[in-house]
Design an enzyme around this catalytic site. Structure first.
Site, short mmCIF file in Angstrom:
data_model
loop_
_atom_site.label_atom_id
_atom_site.label_comp_id
_atom_site.label_asym_id
_atom_site.label_seq_id
_atom_site.Cartn_x
_atom_site.Cartn_y
_atom_site.Cartn_z
N GLN A 16 0.83 -1.20 0.00
CA GLN A 16 0.00 0.00 0.00
C GLN A 16 0.87 1.26 0.00
O GLN A 16 1.92 1.30 0.64
CB GLN A 16 -0.95 0.01 1.20
CG GLN A 16 -0.27 0.07 2.56
CD GLN A 16 -1.24 0.08 3.74
OE1 GLN A 16 -2.46 0.08 3.58
NE2 GLN A 16 -0.70 0.09 4.96
N HIS A 43 0.78 -4.64 2.90
CA HIS A 43 -0.57 -4.82 3.43
C HIS A 43 -0.75 -6.29 3.82
O HIS A 43 -1.16 -6.60 4.91
CB HIS A 43 -1.63 -4.37 2.43
CG HIS A 43 -3.05 -4.54 2.92
ND1 HIS A 43 -4.11 -3.87 2.38
CD2 HIS A 43 -3.57 -5.32 3.89
CE1 HIS A 43 -5.24 -4.22 3.03
NE2 HIS A 43 -4.94 -5.10 3.93
N PHE A 93 -2.96 -5.15 13.34
CA PHE A 93 -2.98 -5.32 11.88
C PHE A 93 -2.38 -6.69 11.52
O PHE A 93 -2.96 -7.46 10.75
CB PHE A 93 -2.17 -4.19 11.25
CG PHE A 93 -2.23 -4.08 9.74
CD1 PHE A 93 -3.29 -4.59 9.00
CD2 PHE A 93 -1.20 -3.42 9.05
CE1 PHE A 93 -3.33 -4.46 7.61
CE2 PHE A 93 -1.23 -3.29 7.66
CZ PHE A 93 -2.30 -3.81 6.95
N HIS A 96 -4.69 -9.47 12.47
CA HIS A 96 -5.77 -9.58 11.49
C HIS A 96 -5.30 -10.29 10.23
O HIS A 96 -5.98 -11.19 9.70
CB HIS A 96 -6.30 -8.19 11.16
CG HIS A 96 -7.24 -8.15 10.01
ND1 HIS A 96 -8.60 -8.39 10.14
CD2 HIS A 96 -7.03 -7.93 8.69
CE1 HIS A 96 -9.17 -8.32 8.95
NE2 HIS A 96 -8.25 -8.03 8.05
N GLU A 97 -4.13 -9.90 9.73
CA GLU A 97 -3.62 -10.51 8.49
C GLU A 97 -3.31 -11.99 8.71
O GLU A 97 -3.57 -12.82 7.83
CB GLU A 97 -2.38 -9.75 7.99
CG GLU A 97 -2.69 -8.35 7.51
CD GLU A 97 -3.65 -8.32 6.32
OE1 GLU A 97 -3.41 -9.02 5.32
OE2 GLU A 97 -4.68 -7.59 6.39
N LYS A 100 -6.86 -13.84 9.16
CA LYS A 100 -7.69 -13.89 7.94
C LYS A 100 -6.99 -14.63 6.80
O LYS A 100 -7.60 -15.44 6.11
CB LYS A 100 -8.03 -12.47 7.51
CG LYS A 100 -8.91 -12.38 6.26
CD LYS A 100 -9.39 -10.96 6.00
CE LYS A 100 -10.27 -10.86 4.75
NZ LYS A 100 -10.77 -9.48 4.55
N HIS A 101 -5.70 -14.34 6.58
CA HIS A 101 -5.00 -14.86 5.41
C HIS A 101 -3.91 -15.89 5.76
O HIS A 101 -3.81 -16.93 5.11
CB HIS A 101 -4.35 -13.71 4.63
CG HIS A 101 -5.33 -12.69 4.12
ND1 HIS A 101 -6.18 -12.94 3.07
CD2 HIS A 101 -5.61 -11.42 4.53
CE1 HIS A 101 -6.93 -11.85 2.83
NE2 HIS A 101 -6.61 -10.92 3.71
P1 5GP Z 1 -7.94 -6.78 4.95
O1 5GP Z 1 -9.03 -7.48 5.70
O2 5GP Z 1 -8.55 -5.81 4.08
O3 5GP Z 1 -6.79 -7.61 4.61
O4 5GP Z 1 -7.22 -5.79 5.99
C1 5GP Z 1 -7.73 -4.55 6.30
C2 5GP Z 1 -7.99 -4.52 7.81
O5 5GP Z 1 -6.77 -4.22 8.49
C3 5GP Z 1 -8.99 -3.45 8.16
O6 5GP Z 1 -9.76 -3.93 9.25
C4 5GP Z 1 -8.15 -2.32 8.62
O7 5GP Z 1 -8.81 -1.54 9.57
C5 5GP Z 1 -6.94 -3.02 9.22
N1 5GP Z 1 -5.73 -2.23 9.07
C6 5GP Z 1 -4.91 -1.84 10.08
N2 5GP Z 1 -3.90 -1.09 9.61
C7 5GP Z 1 -4.08 -1.01 8.26
C8 5GP Z 1 -3.35 -0.37 7.23
O8 5GP Z 1 -2.31 0.29 7.43
N3 5GP Z 1 -3.84 -0.50 5.97
C9 5GP Z 1 -4.97 -1.21 5.70
N4 5GP Z 1 -5.37 -1.30 4.44
N5 5GP Z 1 -5.69 -1.82 6.65
C10 5GP Z 1 -5.24 -1.73 7.92
P1 5GP Z 2 -11.38 -4.47 -0.68
O1 5GP Z 2 -12.82 -4.84 -0.76
O2 5GP Z 2 -11.11 -3.27 0.21
O3 5GP Z 2 -10.68 -4.44 -1.97
O4 5GP Z 2 -10.71 -5.68 0.12
C1 5GP Z 2 -11.02 -5.92 1.46
C2 5GP Z 2 -10.23 -7.11 1.94
O5 5GP Z 2 -10.67 -8.30 1.31
C3 5GP Z 2 -8.74 -7.07 1.62
O6 5GP Z 2 -8.00 -6.31 2.52
C4 5GP Z 2 -8.39 -8.53 1.68
O7 5GP Z 2 -8.30 -8.98 3.01
C5 5GP Z 2 -9.59 -9.16 1.04
N1 5GP Z 2 -9.43 -9.29 -0.43
C6 5GP Z 2 -9.91 -8.43 -1.37
N2 5GP Z 2 -9.64 -8.90 -2.60
C7 5GP Z 2 -8.97 -10.06 -2.43
C8 5GP Z 2 -8.46 -11.02 -3.34
O8 5GP Z 2 -8.55 -10.92 -4.56
N3 5GP Z 2 -7.84 -12.10 -2.80
C9 5GP Z 2 -7.71 -12.28 -1.45
N4 5GP Z 2 -7.07 -13.37 -1.02
N5 5GP Z 2 -8.22 -11.40 -0.57
C10 5GP Z 2 -8.83 -10.31 -1.05
#
Ligand code: 5GP
Ligand code: 5GP
Ligand code: 5GP
Length: 220
Positions: A16, A43, A93, A96-97, A100-101
């Site tokens: 990011q 990210h 953060f 969460h990563e 979730k992943h």
């Molecule tokens: P995602 O689920 O989209 O992978 O991760 C986004 C989640 O991580 C959101 O809940 C967001 O609030 C949290 N988060 C914490 N720090 C950051 C950051 O620096 N960038 C982003 N994109 N998400 C963050």
């Molecule tokens: P956004 O809807 O903001 O693009 O994505 C929200 C969150 O959904 C991301 O931070 C990530 O955790 C997950 N996400 C969105 N697109 C993808 C994708 O194509 N592949 C995977 N593995 N996760 C995704």
């Protein structure tokens, strides 16, 4: 376990641009350690299927253990800063990563290896250097997504996906760059499919993240 040895097809490695996270209506908060450097930050490293869908939250029995990655956290603070409010040390953060992943890559990577792999990939893909070498600079100028993609394809050898967001003034801007990585987390690969999130097209701003001024709503 009945699960197949390989339960995903590839990773997205997503970086990011901090300025583009911070200059939106939602604003941001700098980490407790201070303003991050003007560089792309990690990210996440996201397991994905070739069909475009992806697994998530794969193992509730595998919580995030900061102690396991203690010797990585100082580098993670610099390369994987969290910009949400309130200001943090990044642990929530990363938790969460992981949950979730990361838990969806446990057939290949331990928790330690998951974070170490992301740091290694960041080292291998110096996107800011690649873009600057191609004359694409974070100076508030506008660039086509085609030019950005082409510069990365030339500099790294693999075409990225580009995700845009919108700043307070309504300008579309470069927010995240998606690269694809093999299931071992070692090598970049041509993307089997591009995420729906990363299909930005057209002319976009590359905003600066260089001034000493903080975000507008640091205390929010
Ligand atoms: P995602 O689920 O989209 O992978 O991760 C986004 C989640 O991580 C959101 O809940 C967001 O609030 C949290 N988060 C914490 N720090 C950051 C950051 O620096 N960038 C982003 N994109 N998400 C963050
Ligand atoms: P956004 O809807 O903001 O693009 O994505 C929200 C969150 O959904 C991301 O931070 C990530 O955790 C997950 N996400 C969105 N697109 C993808 C994708 O194509 N592949 C995977 N593995 N996760 C995704
Ligand atoms: P997260 O809380 O999933 O699931 O966040 C939802 C969306 O809002 C994500 O795109 C995330 O990056 C964004 N977001 C969450 N918190 C903040 C914040 O403090 N500042 C900004 N700019 N975006 C945020």
């Amino acid at each position: 376990l009945l699960a197949a040895a390989q339960d995903f097809d590839f990773f997205y490695f997503v970086q990011q641009w901090p300025a583009s996270y911070c200059d939106t209506k939602r604003s941001c908060c700098y980490p407790k350690s201070g303003k991050p450097e003007a560089d792309f930050g990690i990210h996440g490293l996201w397991p994905n299927y070739n069909g475009g869908s992806y697994p998530s939250n794969c193992d509730p029995d595998s919580p995030f253990h900061p102690s396991t990655i203690a010797n990585l956290t100082s580098e993670m603070g610099r390369k994987w800063p969290s910009l949400t409010c309130p200001s943090s040390d990044g642990l929530s953060f990363w938790e969460h990563e992981w949950e979730k992943h990361g838990t969806c890559s446990e057939s290949v990577l331990t928790q330690y290896q998951y974070f170490q792999t992301a740091l290694n990939l960041k080292q291998k893909a110096n996107l800011l250097q690649i873009l600057q070498d191609a004359g694409i600079k974070p100076n508030g100028g506008f660039y086509t997504t085609e030019a950005i993609s082409e510069a990365i394809r030339e500099g790294l050898g693999y075409a990225p996906g580009i995700q845009c967001n919108v700043d307070k003034g309504g300008n579309r801007q470069l927010y995240q760059i998606f690269l694809c990585v093999d299931t071992s987390g070692t090598d970049f690969i041509d993307c089997p499919v591009m995420s729906k999130s990363a299909r930005c097209d057209g002319l976009i701003e590359f905003p600066p993240f260089s001034s000493g001024l903080g975000p507008d709503h640091q205390e929010e």
